[in-house]
Design an enzyme around this catalytic site. Structure first.
Site, PDB file in Angstrom:
ATOM      1  N   HIS A 268       7.796 -31.249  21.136  1.00 26.75           N
ATOM      2  CA  HIS A 268       7.540 -31.546  22.565  1.00 26.75           C
ATOM      3  C   HIS A 268       8.347 -30.542  23.381  1.00 26.75           C
ATOM      4  CE1 HIS A 268       6.418 -33.765  26.029  1.00 26.75           C
ATOM      5  NE2 HIS A 268       7.166 -34.849  25.906  1.00 26.75           N
ATOM      6  N   HIS A 307      -1.786 -27.574  21.542  1.00 24.71           N
ATOM      7  CA  HIS A 307      -1.529 -28.685  22.451  1.00 24.71           C
ATOM      8  C   HIS A 307      -2.479 -29.815  22.109  1.00 24.71           C
ATOM      9  CE1 HIS A 307      -0.815 -30.881  26.161  1.00 24.71           C
ATOM     10  NE2 HIS A 307       0.264 -30.148  26.273  1.00 24.71           N
ATOM     11  N   ASP A 363       5.396 -23.786  26.857  1.00 21.95           N
ATOM     12  CA  ASP A 363       6.689 -23.411  26.283  1.00 21.95           C
ATOM     13  C   ASP A 363       6.728 -22.000  25.730  1.00 21.95           C
ATOM     14  OD1 ASP A 363       8.093 -25.721  26.792  1.00 21.95           O
ATOM     15  OD2 ASP A 363       7.205 -26.755  25.083  1.00 21.95           O
TER      16      ASP A 363
HETATM   17  N1  ACO Z   1       0.912 -23.191  14.640  1.00 21.44           N
HETATM   18  C1  ACO Z   1       0.084 -23.200  13.539  1.00 21.44           C
HETATM   19  N2  ACO Z   1      -0.840 -24.145  13.288  1.00 21.44           N
HETATM   20  C2  ACO Z   1      -0.932 -25.146  14.192  1.00 21.44           C
HETATM   21  C3  ACO Z   1      -0.124 -25.193  15.354  1.00 21.44           C
HETATM   22  C4  ACO Z   1       0.819 -24.180  15.554  1.00 21.44           C
HETATM   23  N3  ACO Z   1       1.620 -24.161  16.645  1.00 21.44           N
HETATM   24  N4  ACO Z   1      -0.428 -26.308  16.066  1.00 21.44           N
HETATM   25  C5  ACO Z   1      -1.403 -26.927  15.380  1.00 21.44           C
HETATM   26  N5  ACO Z   1      -1.706 -26.220  14.249  1.00 21.44           N
HETATM   27  C6  ACO Z   1      -2.758 -26.530  13.272  1.00 21.44           C
HETATM   28  C7  ACO Z   1      -2.387 -27.754  12.437  1.00 21.44           C
HETATM   29  O1  ACO Z   1      -1.688 -27.376  11.283  1.00 21.44           O
HETATM   30  C8  ACO Z   1      -3.760 -28.321  12.142  1.00 21.44           C
HETATM   31  O2  ACO Z   1      -4.359 -27.515  11.151  1.00 21.44           O
HETATM   32  P1  ACO Z   1      -5.324 -28.188  10.034  1.00 21.44           P
HETATM   33  O3  ACO Z   1      -6.513 -28.695  10.808  1.00 21.44           O
HETATM   34  O4  ACO Z   1      -5.640 -27.076   9.102  1.00 21.44           O
HETATM   35  O5  ACO Z   1      -4.526 -29.288   9.411  1.00 21.44           O
HETATM   36  C9  ACO Z   1      -4.545 -28.076  13.426  1.00 21.44           C
HETATM   37  O6  ACO Z   1      -3.923 -26.918  14.011  1.00 21.44           O
HETATM   38  C10 ACO Z   1      -4.505 -29.231  14.409  1.00 21.44           C
HETATM   39  O7  ACO Z   1      -3.158 -29.519  14.709  1.00 21.44           O
HETATM   40  P2  ACO Z   1      -2.552 -30.954  14.931  1.00 21.44           P
HETATM   41  O8  ACO Z   1      -1.135 -30.976  14.418  1.00 21.44           O
HETATM   42  O9  ACO Z   1      -3.487 -31.996  14.419  1.00 21.44           O
HETATM   43  O10 ACO Z   1      -2.558 -31.035  16.515  1.00 21.44           O
HETATM   44  P3  ACO Z   1      -1.778 -32.082  17.396  1.00 21.44           P
HETATM   45  O11 ACO Z   1      -2.599 -32.285  18.607  1.00 21.44           O
HETATM   46  O12 ACO Z   1      -1.385 -33.272  16.619  1.00 21.44           O
HETATM   47  O13 ACO Z   1      -0.403 -31.321  17.755  1.00 21.44           O
HETATM   48  C11 ACO Z   1       1.199 -29.993  18.825  1.00 21.44           C
HETATM   49  C12 ACO Z   1      -0.141 -30.709  18.958  1.00 21.44           C
HETATM   50  C13 ACO Z   1       2.294 -30.991  18.360  1.00 21.44           C
HETATM   51  C14 ACO Z   1       1.615 -29.467  20.195  1.00 21.44           C
HETATM   52  C15 ACO Z   1       1.062 -28.854  17.797  1.00 21.44           C
HETATM   53  O14 ACO Z   1       0.077 -27.938  18.241  1.00 21.44           O
HETATM   54  C16 ACO Z   1       2.377 -28.133  17.548  1.00 21.44           C
HETATM   55  O15 ACO Z   1       3.169 -28.587  16.721  1.00 21.44           O
HETATM   56  N6  ACO Z   1       2.645 -26.990  18.259  1.00 21.44           N
HETATM   57  C17 ACO Z   1       3.894 -26.275  18.107  1.00 21.44           C
HETATM   58  C18 ACO Z   1       4.990 -26.972  18.892  1.00 21.44           C
HETATM   59  C19 ACO Z   1       4.832 -26.788  20.379  1.00 21.44           C
HETATM   60  O16 ACO Z   1       4.625 -25.684  20.869  1.00 21.44           O
HETATM   61  N7  ACO Z   1       4.998 -27.904  21.107  1.00 21.44           N
HETATM   62  C20 ACO Z   1       4.943 -27.898  22.572  1.00 21.44           C
HETATM   63  C21 ACO Z   1       3.736 -28.624  23.052  1.00 21.44           C
HETATM   64  S1  ACO Z   1       3.668 -28.545  24.801  1.00 21.44           S
HETATM   65  C22 ACO Z   1       4.776 -29.679  25.299  1.00 21.44           C
HETATM   66  O17 ACO Z   1       5.054 -30.652  24.675  1.00 21.44           O
HETATM   67  C23 ACO Z   1       5.443 -29.418  26.504  1.00 21.44           C
END
Ligand code: ACO
Length: 436
Positions: A268, A307, A363
């Protein structure tokens, strides 16, 4: 056109149910009438992580993740960032309308008036270890304010509620600055009523022995814009915590501390700090392809990408990129920017990221700007928490005044053992321990 309802056939009983649709949604409680027999509990929705569950009705923030739209109270984020100050936007989020000039003056005066921290709060902060993380200090100190303002428990008294909301908005920068100065071993700087919200905050952070610290106006405005972008984001993880804790009728200080704790996690608000670590780890542009390959094979994430709601470019990231140009014209370019830009370019063309609709989020660039402005990475999430406090409070008040809301208490689908009896210890054989 048919009726605004869904018909559901229960194939176990061949019964048909008609569920009304309101704003295109069913009420999950309407599923409970669908039962196998009279003893059956009824059907529930199973939705880990709330992927498809609306927990409230809200008039505050609108997001269309597929089209990259973000609006506060109907106003596009781009327009608010261009034309308003952070405190104007705070007023909007809390009251539903932009202030008139006299309303804004009165509001700014009020917020300015409450910046001081009680000396016991200062003493409380002094008790932290020299190397404590500023975000953890902030979380604990926000909760500790509850010991100073006992009237905070009167959450249904409008005057008391509003006073404590103002206290939180006013004192967040003061606590954040104290936490920062504590981690550096510098003396605390008291607030200055002649300065704007962000100028005062920068003074409390950066003033050393000069008689008057003057924040660079471009940097103070950039911080103000960043605060506008971070002020609210509807039902994100920390706001959900604010509402969930708030639903037990806890006071706003402890609710905000809980929300801030949720924000601190690396998935987050903590992501901006992680982005900087990642850029440090990558080091040079030449290492980017190898890093991307590592992410694609599941070894780590591209922090600052992806996201839950935006499956298109995060509109805040676009404004942040513009703000970065203004900041770098004053501070000089952060060398990490080159790596970030290249990383973004490669990721946006790579099938792995394209297929999963992974775009830079708020971010990805904010940390690079904050670092150029002189903030250390440990402060990045603290900088997020200050403006988000406004959103948390607006959402909290909306919850308290919503007659439909009750204490938040999700259901579960139990998948553990049926009832069993305790075997005396001497008769137990070693069993593999279930993973926790
Ligand atoms: N890098 C690489 N792969 C990713 C990323 C990433 N940053 N984010 C998602 N994926 C992939 C997942 O591994 C998944 O792949 P799969 O389908 O092969 O299993 C697919 O994309 C879908 O991802 P989910 O985890 O299901 O997406 P979710 O909506 O649950 O998560 C989140 C969203 C937590 C923001 C995620 O994208 C993440 O961890 N990002 C990195 C952390 C980040 O930047 N957080 C800030 C968010 S903005 C905020 O809170 C202010």
């Amino acid at each position: 056109m048919g009726k605004d309802s869904l018909s559901i056939i229960d194939n176990r009983t061949d019964k048909t149910y008609e569920l009304p649709l309101t704003n295109g949604n069913i009420r999950s409680m309407d599923l409970r009438q669908i039962k196998k027999d009279a003893d059956d509990f009824g059907v529930m929705g199973y939705d880990p992580a709330f992927l498809n569950t609306a927990s409230c009705q809200s008039k505050i923030t609108y997001i269309d993740g597929d089209r990259g739209i973000l609006r506060y109270r109907g106003y596009p984020i781009e327009e608010l960032a261009e034309k308003c100050t952070f405190l104007e936007v705070a007023y909007l989020l809390l009251n539903g309308e932009l202030p008139t000039a006299p309303e804004l003056d009165a509001w700014v005066d009020l917020v300015t008036h409450h910046r001081m921290l009680h000396e016991t709060t200062k003493a409380f902060l002094e008790g932290f270890r020299y190397d404590a993380h500023p975000m953890t200090m902030l979380i604990s100190t926000v909760a500790a304010l509850s010991t100073v303002y006992k009237d905070a428990r009167n959450i249904f008294d409008l005057n008391s509620r509003r006073l404590n909301m103002v206290r939180l908005i006013s004192k967040m920068p003061s606590m954040a600055a104290y936490a920062y100065r504590h981690s550096l071993g510098f003396p605390y700087v008291y607030p200055d009523d002649l300065l704007s919200y962000t100028e005062n905050f920068m003074t409390m952070l950066f003033k050393m022995v000069e008689p008057k610290y003057v924040a660079h106006p471009v940097l103070a405005r950039a911080l103000d814009i960043l605060f506008i972008l971070h002020a609210d984001h509807e039902q994100n993880c920390s706001t959900n915590v604010m509402r969930s804790v708030g639903s037990s009728q806890a006071d706003p200080f402890v609710c905000t501390a809980a929300a801030a704790a949720a924000l601190s996690g690396p998935l987050h608000g903590g992501a901006n700090e992680e982005v900087l670590k990642m850029l440090d780890e990558i080091g040079t542009k030449a290492n980017i392809p190898a890093f991307i390959d590592k992410v694609k094979t599941g070894k780590g994430k591209l922090m600052g990408f992806g996201h839950r709601v935006y499956k298109n470019y995060d509109p805040r990231a676009r404004i942040i990129k513009w703000t970065a140009d203004q900041v770098f014209a004053v501070t000089g370019k952060n060398p990490k920017l080159e790596i970030a830009l290249e990383l973004e370019k490669i990721a946006l063309e790579d099938e792995y990221f394209v297929k999963r609709k992974l775009y830079p989020n708020v971010d990805f660039y904010s940390g690079i700007i904050y670092q150029a402005m002189g903030f250390r990475p440990e402060m990045f999430t603290v900088l997020f928490a200050i403006p988000r406090t406004v959103g948390w409070l607006a959402q909290w008040e909306e919850l308290l005044t919503d007659p439909e809301q009750k204490i938040a208490r999700p259901r579960q689908v139990y998948t553990g053992y049926e009832a069993r009896t305790v075997v005396p210890i001497e008769e137990r054989s070693q069993q593999p321990v279930a993973a926790l």
